[in-house]
Design a protein around this motif. Structure first.
Motif, short mmCIF file in Angstrom:
data_model
loop_
_atom_site.label_atom_id
_atom_site.label_comp_id
_atom_site.label_asym_id
_atom_site.label_seq_id
_atom_site.Cartn_x
_atom_site.Cartn_y
_atom_site.Cartn_z
N SER A 257 23.06 -13.53 -18.29
CA SER A 257 22.64 -13.33 -16.91
C SER A 257 21.48 -12.34 -16.84
O SER A 257 21.03 -11.79 -17.85
CB SER A 257 23.81 -12.82 -16.07
OG SER A 257 24.02 -11.44 -16.29
N SER A 258 21.01 -12.10 -15.64
CA SER A 258 19.94 -11.12 -15.42
C SER A 258 20.49 -9.74 -15.07
O SER A 258 19.72 -8.83 -14.76
CB SER A 258 19.02 -11.61 -14.29
OG SER A 258 19.75 -11.79 -13.08
N ASP A 259 21.82 -9.59 -15.13
CA ASP A 259 22.47 -8.32 -14.78
C ASP A 259 23.06 -7.66 -16.02
O ASP A 259 23.69 -8.33 -16.84
CB ASP A 259 23.59 -8.54 -13.76
CG ASP A 259 23.08 -9.11 -12.45
OD1 ASP A 259 22.02 -8.66 -11.98
OD2 ASP A 259 23.75 -10.02 -11.91
N SER A 260 22.89 -6.36 -16.13
CA SER A 260 23.55 -5.62 -17.21
C SER A 260 25.03 -5.45 -16.89
O SER A 260 25.49 -5.75 -15.78
CB SER A 260 22.87 -4.27 -17.42
OG SER A 260 22.89 -3.51 -16.22
N ARG A 261 25.78 -4.94 -17.86
CA ARG A 261 27.22 -4.70 -17.69
C ARG A 261 27.56 -3.39 -18.39
O ARG A 261 28.15 -3.36 -19.46
CB ARG A 261 28.02 -5.87 -18.28
CG ARG A 261 29.51 -5.90 -17.93
CD ARG A 261 30.35 -6.34 -19.10
NE ARG A 261 30.29 -5.40 -20.21
CZ ARG A 261 30.82 -5.61 -21.41
NH1 ARG A 261 31.43 -6.74 -21.69
NH2 ARG A 261 30.73 -4.69 -22.36
N ASN B 213 25.89 -11.95 -22.80
CA ASN B 213 25.40 -11.80 -21.44
C ASN B 213 24.11 -12.61 -21.29
O ASN B 213 23.03 -12.17 -21.70
CB ASN B 213 25.14 -10.33 -21.12
CG ASN B 213 24.67 -10.11 -19.70
OD1 ASN B 213 24.58 -11.05 -18.92
ND2 ASN B 213 24.36 -8.87 -19.36
N GLU C 24 29.73 -14.02 -15.48
CA GLU C 24 28.34 -14.31 -15.84
C GLU C 24 27.75 -13.27 -16.80
O GLU C 24 26.94 -13.62 -17.67
CB GLU C 24 27.47 -14.41 -14.59
CG GLU C 24 27.76 -15.62 -13.71
CD GLU C 24 29.05 -15.49 -12.92
OE1 GLU C 24 29.69 -16.53 -12.64
OE2 GLU C 24 29.45 -14.34 -12.61
N ASN C 25 28.12 -11.99 -16.63
CA ASN C 25 27.47 -10.96 -17.46
C ASN C 25 28.35 -10.46 -18.60
O ASN C 25 28.01 -9.48 -19.25
CB ASN C 25 26.98 -9.79 -16.60
CG ASN C 25 28.09 -8.94 -16.01
OD1 ASN C 25 29.27 -9.18 -16.26
ND2 ASN C 25 27.73 -7.95 -15.23
N PRO D 53 21.09 -7.39 -20.15
CA PRO D 53 20.85 -8.72 -19.57
C PRO D 53 20.06 -9.60 -20.52
O PRO D 53 19.07 -9.18 -21.11
CB PRO D 53 20.06 -8.41 -18.29
CG PRO D 53 19.53 -7.04 -18.45
CD PRO D 53 20.49 -6.31 -19.33
N LYS E 76 25.63 -3.90 -22.78
CA LYS E 76 25.67 -5.37 -22.55
C LYS E 76 24.42 -5.80 -21.80
O LYS E 76 24.44 -6.25 -20.65
CB LYS E 76 26.94 -5.76 -21.81
CG LYS E 76 27.34 -7.22 -21.96
CD LYS E 76 27.96 -7.50 -23.31
CE LYS E 76 28.73 -8.81 -23.32
NZ LYS E 76 29.33 -9.09 -24.64
#
Length: 315
Positions: A277-281, A275, A207-208, A171, A169
């Protein structure tokens, strides 16, 4: 590369979590079991430790650094016939991945020359589908006492492992997963014998792209199946039936902290958003089937092989 089974160099045989604590006590309370049976899913916090999550991520980082990119991803295509060959190559690569460790990429991560346009660690959608069989670190988690205890508490008599995946997932580009039921792809008779175990290796947030569920939707059966087509035909799989339309207002989010586990009934309707956002999941997930008095459909895309029959959970 090790034969035709493990399509990455090195298997990390020293990476098993032998020194990490195993929990022999029940990880599910009776109230948890009832909640799972009522809703078709359950969120359990703290299933894995921070150290276990970090070790799984570190091993995957090493795997990605040494991966061989499939040839069909690198070829430049310019005609309709070549595009068809590319599609068939991708389909072959997928449908024969059940007993291997293979790499599946996000769209748009290669240029026309087949070179990465993003860092390779940001290019992948998932790695699957036999991490549980050939990667000792992932095998140790999949067959851990915690997982075995959970399966026993839920009444599974002869559970086997069907498949496993590492989902990134990414970013900004991690794609949407539309509403679906796992039994569409992993069909059994009778239904209700497959369960997904979805372990968050990072926080899964609104968010992610955390999971969303329709509580109680696992009691309504399925309306669509993905099946293998007759040998010698293309595409290699097709859908029978149609996915239902679902009211967005029925979906409930299931955010979960790093180390948390989401149990997913094979028939519960669920989805996840893109996703942005700037964050992976990052997630490690695998599916279990209770094989007791259960028929696995020969039309499923995933089939046991001589090299890898579905292994017992209790090993």
């Amino acid at each position: 590369m090790i034969g035709s089974v493990l399509e990455i160099p090195g298997s990390g045989t020293d990476g098993a979590l032998s020194s990490m604590e195993e929990v022999s006590m029940d990880v599910l309370k009776d109230s948890d079991v009832q909640k799972y049976r009522d809703n078709g899913y359950l969120v359990l916090d703290g299933f894995l430790t921070e150290a276990e999550c970090d070790a799984l991520r570190a091993r995957m980082k090493d795997i990605v650094e040494h991966m061989d990119v499939p040839p069909h991803c690198r070829i430049q295509f310019s005609t309709d016939q070549e595009e068809q060959l590319k599609s068939q190559g991708s389909a072959d690569y997928f449908i024969t991945s059940g007993d291997k460790i293979r790499f599946f990429f996000e769209k748009g991560v290669f240029d026309e020359k087949g070179e990465f346009v993003v860092p390779r660690e940001r290019s992948l959608n998932k790695v699957g589908h036999a991490l549980h069989a050939y990667e000792p670190l992932y095998k140790s988690i999949t067959h851990s006492q915690k997982v075995q205890s959970l399966a026993k508490k839920l009444g599974l008599k002869t559970p086997v492992i069907l498949q496993s995946m590492y989902i990134f997932k990414q970013p900004g580009i991690g794609g949407e997963v539309t509403p679906h039921q796992d039994a569409t792809f992993l069909y059994t008779e009778p239904l209700g014998r497959v369960m997904g175990m979805w372990i968050a290796l990072e926080d899964a947030t609104l968010e992610n792209g955390c999971l969303w569920f329709i509580p109680g939707s696992h009691s309504n059966g399925i309306s669509r199946r993905m099946v293998r087509t007759p040998k010698g035909t293309f595409p290699l799989t097709d859908f029978v039936g149609r996915e239902q339309e679902y009211d967005d207002n029925l979906f409930v989010p299931a955010p979960v902290k790093k180390g948390g586990l989401v149990l997913i009934h094979g028939e519960v309707v669920h989805r996840s958003a893109q996703n942005n956002s700037s964050d992976s999941r990052h997630v490690y997930t695998f599916h279990i089937m209770d094989s007791h008095e259960t028929s696995w459909s020969p039309q499923n895309w995933l089939q046991p092989t001589e090299e890898l029959p579905f292994p017992s959970l209790f090993t």
